[in-house]
Design a protein around this motif. Structure first.
Motif, PDB file in Angstrom:
ATOM      1  N   LEU A  14       0.814  -1.206   0.000  1.00  0.00           N
ATOM      2  CA  LEU A  14       0.000   0.000   0.000  1.00  0.00           C
ATOM      3  C   LEU A  14       0.854   1.265   0.000  1.00  0.00           C
ATOM      4  N   THR A  15       1.933   1.249   0.788  1.00  0.00           N
ATOM      5  CA  THR A  15       2.830   2.402   0.843  1.00  0.00           C
ATOM      6  C   THR A  15       3.416   2.696  -0.530  1.00  0.00           C
ATOM      7  N   ALA A  16       3.872   1.641  -1.218  1.00  0.00           N
ATOM      8  CA  ALA A  16       4.449   1.821  -2.554  1.00  0.00           C
ATOM      9  C   ALA A  16       3.421   2.386  -3.528  1.00  0.00           C
ATOM     10  N   LEU A  17       2.187   1.882  -3.470  1.00  0.00           N
ATOM     11  CA  LEU A  17       1.138   2.358  -4.369  1.00  0.00           C
ATOM     12  C   LEU A  17       0.782   3.815  -4.086  1.00  0.00           C
ATOM     13  N   VAL A  18       0.555   4.133  -2.815  1.00  0.00           N
ATOM     14  CA  VAL A  18       0.166   5.497  -2.449  1.00  0.00           C
ATOM     15  C   VAL A  18       1.274   6.489  -2.794  1.00  0.00           C
ATOM     16  N   GLU A  19       2.532   6.116  -2.539  1.00  0.00           N
ATOM     17  CA  GLU A  19       3.649   7.001  -2.875  1.00  0.00           C
ATOM     18  C   GLU A  19       3.730   7.232  -4.379  1.00  0.00           C
ATOM     19  N   ASP A  20       3.536   6.163  -5.157  1.00  0.00           N
ATOM     20  CA  ASP A  20       3.596   6.287  -6.611  1.00  0.00           C
ATOM     21  C   ASP A  20       2.474   7.174  -7.125  1.00  0.00           C
ATOM     22  N   TYR A  21       1.255   6.963  -6.620  1.00  0.00           N
ATOM     23  CA  TYR A  21       0.122   7.774  -7.061  1.00  0.00           C
ATOM     24  C   TYR A  21       0.291   9.233  -6.626  1.00  0.00           C
ATOM     25  N   SER A  22       0.858   9.451  -5.440  1.00  0.00           N
ATOM     26  CA  SER A  22       1.107  10.819  -4.964  1.00  0.00           C
ATOM     27  C   SER A  22       2.117  11.526  -5.865  1.00  0.00           C
ATOM     28  N   TYR A  23       3.158  10.799  -6.272  1.00  0.00           N
ATOM     29  CA  TYR A  23       4.183  11.375  -7.153  1.00  0.00           C
ATOM     30  C   TYR A  23       3.556  11.844  -8.463  1.00  0.00           C
ATOM     31  N   TRP A  24       2.726  10.999  -9.077  1.00  0.00           N
ATOM     32  CA  TRP A  24       2.119  11.358 -10.352  1.00  0.00           C
ATOM     33  C   TRP A  24       1.107  12.492 -10.188  1.00  0.00           C
ATOM     34  N   TYR A  25       0.490  12.579  -9.030  1.00  0.00           N
ATOM     35  CA  TYR A  25      -0.505  13.632  -8.798  1.00  0.00           C
ATOM     36  C   TYR A  25       0.160  14.958  -8.445  1.00  0.00           C
ATOM     37  N   TYR A  26       1.074  14.929  -7.459  1.00  0.00           N
ATOM     38  CA  TYR A  26       1.618  16.172  -6.919  1.00  0.00           C
ATOM     39  C   TYR A  26       2.852  16.672  -7.648  1.00  0.00           C
ATOM     40  N   VAL A  27       3.660  15.789  -8.200  1.00  0.00           N
ATOM     41  CA  VAL A  27       4.895  16.201  -8.866  1.00  0.00           C
ATOM     42  C   VAL A  27       4.699  16.301 -10.372  1.00  0.00           C
ATOM     43  N   MET A  28       4.116  15.249 -10.958  1.00  0.00           N
ATOM     44  CA  MET A  28       3.967  15.216 -12.413  1.00  0.00           C
ATOM     45  C   MET A  28       2.668  15.870 -12.896  1.00  0.00           C
ATOM     46  N   ASP A  29       1.750  16.175 -11.964  1.00  0.00           N
ATOM     47  CA  ASP A  29       0.461  16.783 -12.318  1.00  0.00           C
ATOM     48  C   ASP A  29      -0.259  15.956 -13.379  1.00  0.00           C
ATOM     49  N   ASN A  30      -0.180  14.639 -13.237  1.00  0.00           N
ATOM     50  CA  ASN A  30      -0.773  13.713 -14.206  1.00  0.00           C
ATOM     51  C   ASN A  30      -1.275  12.481 -13.460  1.00  0.00           C
TER      52      ASN A  30
END
Length: 662
Positions: A14-30
């Motif tokens: 879950l940590t890996a998934l949430v971190e990955d989704y957060s990266y694409w949302y907050y950093v990549m804006d995608n």
């Protein structure tokens, strides 16, 4: 029911998934997934951490919401100085910089990037895990703000590569959209609004309560590697590319140039598009790319020779004033706002600016129809500088003598250049009064923000602060975006507020001219609300720290029948009406202090509160009556004057010793 090993495995997934989704949302804006799916995984992780607290990591995505309130910020000494750059103000100076570099190092290349207007910080990682974050401070010593930095969702809590050590430098900033939301809330609450996004970011990052920081929607751009172990990087562009791979939100649009001429063109291009960025910039930076060449160039006593910061000039434009609108504030103050033909300043379209008061209008002789000069103060807040040309026959604008909200006659404040509606039932003032009543420094009703209060008013569920204590949970839960859990939390917060100290209650009432400190003094001096309400001007004026105007304001407030009724309704609802926080000691009674400079572990306001709670008085100027000057770093003329007058000087440790009666 999962066992410990199964829970550990699932939490890692879950940590890996949430971190990955957060990266694409907050950093990549995608975003990769819908909000619903992200929330479902996040809450599953949260539930498992509650069931297995021994498995919770300090770098879990769930820990971004803010931890415990901090008492002080610990000192951090920077191993690598967080220095500043030399400012230049013309492209000719940029060209001269490039020429000097090329004369010494003909093969040198330059990287050009926007200069974000924010607060510089350091982020440290050990074995790929975020372990500490600190402010720049004076470049050598900063403050540990790790817990607050964890709330910034674009900061990776773990790196893709678990290298032994990495320290990076970045700029924490508040996006314009977030800034506008924060300022709108402050204006509704009639708080002093932040002047610009940079001040807002700095103030938000240094909050003692990380939960407050978490609500400010800060972001960060990382722009430099300070130290690194386990990876060799040869140049600046290579380091930015590497940091991007590790999940950092790196500085946008960095460009590598072989010569200084394209670097100058890029500076001009950044200036043209600076309004397109969703954040503020105050310039552009040009750096030599190669790290070994930087070492060859070296530094002066103040600045590195391998970089400069170009500063853009402020922009002013003329436009036609179409109208002046009047807004009524929480205290009844009528504030004029200019509405003009839209213009573009610093890349954004503006059409309104506050005109403050009648004196401001009279000094500039502003009339509707004039051509006015407008600029952005601090690159964000529009302000009218002057009248460029008087047009037409309209006279200088006069603020009306009746309230535009309720029609009551307005009066000029004797002590300020404002006109005021004194009708406490004025509809324009009700929402702002409620916002103030529920605010953190007043009754501190968590979850009761401006949007919810407005919804409650629109549904006619409340009309005054006392009505809050008669709300029904099921009715609150039916409001859009609330639900049972949020409603239950709100009702619990309202119930807790019943036990607040009398000082908070007095401040929450919104008596004109009575701030937090004055409210506490009233509470401690009289002990009960009944005694405060029965006091006359002479009795209140006798309190050290009060004047006749403040005393009259208190008496006038409680002379109002509606105000007395509100107090009675609060009392009937179970709100505490007695002083619970009487000072424990008068060890500093009779002593006058002056505070100057930056103290190592507390703000000057905190030091002032300590002194006043122990009976001392804080003055803004040094005189022969001053008992002590408390001096921190960068103390200025007040310290010099104290030395000239022979006034004893204390540091923070000396003050704390004095408070203990030693």
């Amino acid at each position: 029911m999962l066992d410990l090993q199964q829970a550990k495995k699932r939490m890692e997934e879950l940590t890996a998934l949430v971190e990955d989704y957060s990266y694409w949302y907050y950093v990549m804006d995608n975003p990769k997934v819908e909000d619903y799916e992200y929330d479902r995984l996040y809450h599953e992780l949260l539930d498992l951490e509650e069931q297995f607290p021994e498995l919770q990591s300090p770098n879990s995505p769930t820990q971004r919401v803010g931890g415990k309130t901090l008492n002080t910020f610990e000192e951090v000494r920077h191993e690598v100085q967080m220095g500043s750059l030399q400012d230049v103000f013309s492209t000719e100076e940029v060209a001269a910089f490039g020429q000097r570099v090329k004369e010494e190092l003909p093969q040198a290349q330059f990287v050009v990037e926007p200069k974000i207007d924010g607060l510089s910080v350091s982020l440290e990682y050990r074995d790929g895990e975020f372990v500490r974050g600190s402010t720049r401070g004076d470049g050598f010593v900063g403050e540990d703000v790790t817990q607050n930095l964890r709330t910034i969702r674009s900061i990776p809590l773990r790196l893709k590569d678990p290298i032994p050590f990495l320290e990076v430098r970045g700029e924490v900033y508040m996006p314009r959209e977030s800034f506008e939301k924060v300022v709108a809330q402050q204006e509704l609450s009639e708080e002093q609004p932040f002047k610009n996004p940079r001040n807002a970011a700095a103030g938000s990052l240094r909050q003692k309560d990380p939960k407050v920081t978490a609500k400010r929607y800060l972001d960060i751009f990382v722009f430099n590697v300070q130290q690194i172990e386990g990876k060799e990087l040869l140049g600046h562009k290579e380091s930015l590319d590497y940091l991007k791979e590790q999940g950092f939100h790196v500085i946008p649009s960095y460009l590598l140039c072989s010569e200084i001429e394209p670097a100058v063109r890029e500076i001009e291009a950044i200036g043209q598009r600076r309004g397109e960025y969703p954040f503020d910039i105050d310039g552009a930076v040009v750096k030599v790319d190669n790290f070994s060449q930087r070492e060859e160039l070296g530094s002066t006593s103040k600045f590195p020779k391998w970089a400069i910061a170009f500063k853009y000039p402020p922009e002013e434009k003329n436009t036609k004033l179409l109208d002046i609108e009047i807004k009524v504030g929480r205290t009844g103050a009528l504030t004029p706002t200019a509405r003009f033909e839209p213009i573009t300043l610093a890349g954004t379209t503006v059409s309104r600016a506050v005109l403050h008061n009648q004196d401001f209008i009279d000094q500039r002789e502003i009339a509707v129809g004039d051509i006015i000069t407008v600029r952005k103060a601090g690159e964000i807040i529009p302000e009218v500088v002057a009248v460029a040309e008087h047009k037409g026959e309209n006279p200088v604008f006069q603020i009306p003598r009746v309230c535009p909200s309720c029609g009551s006659e307005v009066v000029r404040d004797k002590e300020a250049a404002v006109l005021r509606c004194e009708n406490v039932s004025c509809p324009a003032q009700v929402l702002r009064n409620l916002i103030h009543f529920a605010s953190r420094d007043a009754m501190d009703i968590e979850g009761l923000g401006p949007a919810l209060l407005e919804a409650l008013l629109q549904r006619e569920m409340i009309a005054s602060p006392a009505d809050l204590y008669h709300l029904k949970q099921e009715e609150v839960a039916a409001i859009d975006r609330m639900g049972e859990k949020s409603a239950a939390n709100l009702m619990a917060a309202i119930d807790r507020s019943r036990g607040n100290d009398l000082g908070r209650v007095i401040f929450a009432l919104g008596i004109r001219g009575i701030g937090q400190r004055s409210a506490i003094l009233l509470s401690q001096h009289f002990g009960t609300m009944d005694s405060v309400m029965a006091a006359n001007v002479e009795e209140i004026n006798a309190i050290d720290g009060f004047g006749e105007i403040m005393a009259q304001s208190v008496v006038d407030f409680f002379a109002g029948e509606n105000n007395r009724l509100q107090v009675q309704r609060l009392k009937d609802a179970g709100v505490n009406m007695t002083c619970l926080n009487k000072p424990q000691s008068k060890v500093l009674e009779g002593l006058v202090f002056v505070l100057t400079g930056t103290l190592p572990t507390m703000s000057r306001n905190e030091a002032k509160e300590i002194i006043e709670n122990l009976g001392g008085k804080v003055s803004s100027s040094v005189s022969k009556k001053t008992s002590y000057v408390v001096a921190g770093e960068e103390a200025g003329s007040k310290l010099t004057k104290a030395q000239e007058l022979g006034v004893p000087i204390l540091d923070e440790a000396g003050l704390l010793t004095l408070t203990q009666g030693q």
